[in-house]
Design an enzyme around this catalytic site. Sequence first.
Site, PDB file in Angstrom:
ATOM      1  N   GLY A 270       0.972  -1.127   0.079  1.00 22.90           N
ATOM      2  CA  GLY A 270      -0.178  -0.025   0.201  1.00 22.90           C
ATOM      3  C   GLY A 270       0.895   1.191  -0.032  1.00 22.90           C
ATOM      4  N   CYS A 393     -19.568   6.533 -23.264  1.00 22.00           N
ATOM      5  CA  CYS A 393     -20.802   7.116 -22.973  1.00 22.00           C
ATOM      6  C   CYS A 393     -21.169   7.220 -21.623  1.00 22.00           C
ATOM      7  CB  CYS A 393     -21.897   6.543 -23.897  1.00 22.00           C
ATOM      8  SG  CYS A 393     -21.647   6.590 -25.779  1.00 22.00           S
TER       9      CYS A 393
END
Length: 467
Positions: A270, A393
Amino acid sequence: MSPNPLAPDWLLEPDDVDELDRSVWSHGALRGDDGVVAVAGVRATELVARHGSPLYVVDEDDFRGRARGAKEAFDRELGRVGTSAVVYYAAKAFLSVEVARWVAEAGLRVDICTGGEFAVAAAAGVEPSRMAFHGNNKSLAEIDRTVAAGIGNIVVDNAEEVVRVAEAAARHGVVQSVRVRVNSGVHASTHDYLATAREDQKFGITLADAPAVVADIRSRPSLRLLGLHSHIGSQIFGSDGFGEAARRLLALHSELLVDGPVPELNLGGGFGIAYTSVDDARPLDELAAALADIVAAECARLGIPLPVVAVEPGRVIAGPSGTTLYTVGTVKDVAVTVDEQTGETAVRRYVSVDGGMSDNARPALYEADYSARVVSRASSAAPALVRVAGKHCESGDLVVLAEYLPADVVPGDLLGVPATGAYCWSLASNYNHVGRPPVVAVRDGASRVIVRGETEADLLARDAGLD
């Protein structure tokens, strides 16, 4: 010139719209005298002419150097305090056969979380004994396959997996090493979907429940307890969260030592990287030193031996080495009302490119910020606030939420978005039936495809309606 009121507070207007921030771009990315950016000696214009766009570009030497650097940093710092390190590459960041070979050559092991990742790493020649298998819902087939192959260790995420792994190991006549993923309760300061150690989420076993799970593991002859595992989240800049997680896990580790050995402690990964000029990512050398000091101090306080410490860097290796190249298709100015009472407006310039959320889902998923530069030429134009949009879209199909590009950006310009080496190709999709772009590695002035791009024929080949 007054700043555009639509710009986020953190985004600074650059003095030079051509400058490449060295904290964000790969080591091999440089702008030439003619204004064209080259990566590892290969010009962006040449890359797009040969391979098309969008295009994922991996600076191979940068990637290899970061992999070696990660191992060297943790080996050195854990050795300094009297123990050793085990460094895994987190394959979910970006995995291909070539990448698996690179990390293996750097001396890293590989952390996988699906049967598909296992197959890729194995095809690259990585020995299963040098892999760790993660996941909160490993299938019975995946467990059986990896145990039979001799997987190095399996990170059990729940009590049910203990039973499943034990039965698979007994069936194949082996003793399988396992870690227990513990939910430490430490919440990393990241997007909610990136924080993986809060109580209310799908990963891990609570600190309170872990002793019973460990006792179950120890009662089964086909299992060997390797240690505890923690992962507090992603894109973390400091060491405080890791330190607190380490302290909580070591308290449990100390309790477990009463009934048997606990040879390792895995603190996960991380570690954050810079996506923009204001991201303050600590060098991995500093993080390794800080974690080593925390573990050493806590073990001394508890009066217990230092365990072997495992870590799982992924983004910090792959992320900065990658750049995505796009071609600008349209440029459109939109007047946005910034004050309803006065009617004051400001202009946001939408620069639309030939990719989008199908090749980088992170802005849509996490509101992740990125940087961008025109890489096909230099410009003397003033900076203009832009939003780089994709072709899909969806109104949320944004590649870069806010950036300053030269005001003369036009269709046909090439944009480079740096720090896209992690979680972009991995999360890519065929939304709107767009083929996923190829991945090319660049090194010493040459490029080669390491993952082929998809064509419309590839998409149709899977459509059973044509059978």
